[in-house]
Design a protein around this motif. Structure first.
Motif, mmCIF file in Angstrom:
data_model
loop_
_atom_site.group_PDB
_atom_site.id
_atom_site.type_symbol
_atom_site.label_atom_id
_atom_site.label_comp_id
_atom_site.label_asym_id
_atom_site.label_seq_id
_atom_site.Cartn_x
_atom_site.Cartn_y
_atom_site.Cartn_z
ATOM 1 N N MET A 32 34.371 -5.696 147.715
ATOM 2 C CA MET A 32 35.149 -6.757 148.347
ATOM 3 C C MET A 32 34.333 -7.387 149.461
ATOM 4 N N TYR A 33 34.616 -8.662 149.742
ATOM 5 C CA TYR A 33 33.790 -9.451 150.643
ATOM 6 C C TYR A 33 34.670 -10.347 151.514
ATOM 7 N N TRP A 34 34.181 -10.617 152.697
ATOM 8 C CA TRP A 34 34.763 -11.657 153.538
ATOM 9 C C TRP A 34 33.682 -12.697 153.842
ATOM 10 N N TYR A 35 34.033 -13.963 153.605
ATOM 11 C CA TYR A 35 33.144 -15.083 153.899
ATOM 12 C C TYR A 35 33.857 -16.038 154.844
ATOM 13 N N ARG A 36 33.062 -16.824 155.536
ATOM 14 C CA ARG A 36 33.597 -17.969 156.236
ATOM 15 C C ARG A 36 32.903 -19.222 155.716
ATOM 16 N N GLN A 37 33.665 -20.296 155.681
ATOM 17 C CA GLN A 37 33.118 -21.566 155.195
ATOM 18 C C GLN A 37 33.330 -22.620 156.252
ATOM 19 N N ASP A 38 32.225 -23.179 156.694
ATOM 20 C CA ASP A 38 32.242 -24.258 157.669
ATOM 21 C C ASP A 38 31.673 -25.508 157.029
ATOM 22 N N PRO A 39 32.075 -26.679 157.489
ATOM 23 C CA PRO A 39 31.598 -27.939 156.884
ATOM 24 C C PRO A 39 30.071 -27.994 156.834
ATOM 25 N N GLY A 40 29.532 -28.290 155.664
ATOM 26 C CA GLY A 40 28.095 -28.440 155.509
ATOM 27 C C GLY A 40 27.306 -27.151 155.539
ATOM 28 N N MET A 41 27.995 -26.001 155.621
ATOM 29 C CA MET A 41 27.273 -24.729 155.748
ATOM 30 C C MET A 41 27.413 -23.847 154.523
ATOM 31 N N GLY A 42 28.220 -24.249 153.564
ATOM 32 C CA GLY A 42 28.455 -23.351 152.438
ATOM 33 C C GLY A 42 29.223 -22.129 152.896
ATOM 34 N N LEU A 43 29.135 -21.048 152.145
ATOM 35 C CA LEU A 43 29.806 -19.806 152.508
ATOM 36 C C LEU A 43 28.811 -18.847 153.132
ATOM 37 N N ARG A 44 29.231 -18.184 154.175
ATOM 38 C CA ARG A 44 28.388 -17.183 154.817
ATOM 39 C C ARG A 44 29.117 -15.837 154.814
ATOM 40 N N LEU A 45 28.405 -14.817 154.436
ATOM 41 C CA LEU A 45 28.983 -13.488 154.295
ATOM 42 C C LEU A 45 29.166 -12.842 155.669
ATOM 43 N N ILE A 46 30.385 -12.392 155.957
ATOM 44 C CA ILE A 46 30.681 -11.771 157.250
ATOM 45 C C ILE A 46 30.500 -10.261 157.147
ATOM 46 N N HIS A 47 31.289 -9.630 156.293
ATOM 47 C CA HIS A 47 31.213 -8.202 156.016
ATOM 48 C C HIS A 47 31.535 -7.992 154.548
ATOM 49 N N TYR A 48 31.128 -6.850 154.037
ATOM 50 C CA TYR A 48 31.476 -6.520 152.672
ATOM 51 C C TYR A 48 31.707 -5.021 152.548
ATOM 52 N N SER A 49 32.249 -4.627 151.411
ATOM 53 C CA SER A 49 32.554 -3.215 151.173
ATOM 54 C C SER A 49 32.223 -2.881 149.727
ATOM 55 N N VAL A 50 31.553 -1.758 149.533
ATOM 56 C CA VAL A 50 31.190 -1.347 148.172
ATOM 57 C C VAL A 50 32.117 -0.262 147.653
ATOM 58 N N GLY A 51 33.136 0.081 148.433
ATOM 59 C CA GLY A 51 34.097 1.070 147.982
ATOM 60 C C GLY A 51 35.049 1.450 149.099
ATOM 61 N N GLU A 52 36.118 2.125 148.722
ATOM 62 C CA GLU A 52 37.113 2.557 149.697
ATOM 63 C C GLU A 52 36.451 3.371 150.798
ATOM 64 N N GLY A 53 36.774 3.028 152.046
ATOM 65 C CA GLY A 53 36.247 3.762 153.182
ATOM 66 C C GLY A 53 34.859 3.363 153.620
ATOM 67 N N THR A 54 34.240 2.387 152.952
ATOM 68 C CA THR A 54 32.891 1.947 153.323
ATOM 69 C C THR A 54 32.881 0.469 153.639
ATOM 70 N N THR A 55 32.124 0.090 154.666
ATOM 71 C CA THR A 55 31.949 -1.310 155.004
ATOM 72 C C THR A 55 30.510 -1.528 155.454
ATOM 73 N N ALA A 56 30.072 -2.778 155.397
ATOM 74 C CA ALA A 56 28.712 -3.100 155.812
ATOM 75 C C ALA A 56 28.678 -4.519 156.356
ATOM 76 N N LYS A 57 27.690 -4.779 157.211
ATOM 77 C CA LYS A 57 27.568 -6.094 157.825
ATOM 78 C C LYS A 57 26.903 -7.074 156.868
ATOM 79 N N GLY A 58 27.371 -8.300 156.949
ATOM 80 C CA GLY A 58 26.757 -9.376 156.188
ATOM 81 C C GLY A 58 25.865 -10.216 157.071
#
Lengths: 117, 112
Positions: A32-58
């Protein structure tokens, strides 16, 4: 299947307030992933997770925290909102193998439009 | 920084014409994907091409990949008004294909 859902759809915050964005998926995806989208910037990855209980910085993690306590949910938190965090936030999920076939397709939610005054 | 840069930033064509948009990226990739975003909506996956593939087709879509030039192109043939949207490329690096980097997008407008 509802796919990927996001709550809320819209939110207005004042500087310094906190909030949590909720993402839920019913496809049993590992990633699972979280992105933010700003005008003219496309999508930028904030944080993501490769499984339950795990997270990583984007790419742009500062000012955000995440948690993945359950496989189907991925929460994005803003502890002290700033005007620079005004954006549209998208959640996505993906799996590596679907029906025996390798896949890297991401499925996106409808987005949350956040304004920080 | 953005991995992918789409070109052109905006494209306006007549219905029935072909639309071509390009994506350039910076580092080695495992695969490259194209997504469509209708105004105010989330992204929808269109097609994926792996680093060992050179061309792929899906309906009216044709994607090419040139890893030596670190570039990809998306061709939409016989465009329709419903194709009006923004199109993004996304790359997955070789170190972990679950982490994607999106380009800045091409805004396509198809005039009826």
């Amino acid at each position: 299947n509802a796919g990927v859902t996001q709550t809320p759809k819209f939110r207005v915050l004042k500087t310094g307030q906190s909030m949590t964005l909720l993402c839920a998926q019913d496809m049993n995806h590992e990633y699972m992933y979280w992105y933010r989208q700003d005008p003219g910037m496309g999508l930028r990855l904030i944080h993501y997770s490769v499984g339950e209980g795990t997270t990583a910085k984007g790419e742009v993690p500062d000012g955000y925290n995440v948690s993945r306590l359950k496989k189907q949910n991925f929460l994005l938190g803003l502890e002290s909102a700033a005007p620079s965090q005004t954006s549209v936030y998208f959640c996505a999920s993906s799996t590596r193998v679907l029906a025996g076939v390798s896949t890297d397709t991401q499925y996106f939610g409808p987005g949350t439009r956040l304004t920080v005054l | 920084s953005q991995q992918g840069e789409e070109d052109p930033q905006a494209l306006s064509i007549q219905e029935g014409e072909n639309a071509t948009m390009n994506c350039s990226y910076k580092t080695s990739i495992n695969n490259l994907q194209w997504y469509r975003q209708n105004s105010g909506r989330g992204l929808v996956h269109l097609i994926l091409i792996r680093s060992n593939e050179r061309e792929k087709h899906s309906g009216r879509l044709r994607v090419t990949l040139d890893t030596s030039k670190k570039s990809s192109s998306l061709l939409i043939t016989a465009s329709r008004a419903a194709d009006t949207a923004s199109y993004f490329c996304a790359t997955a690096g070789t170190s972990g294909t679950y982490k994607y980097i999106f380009g800045t997008g091409t805004r396509l407008k198809v005039l009826a």
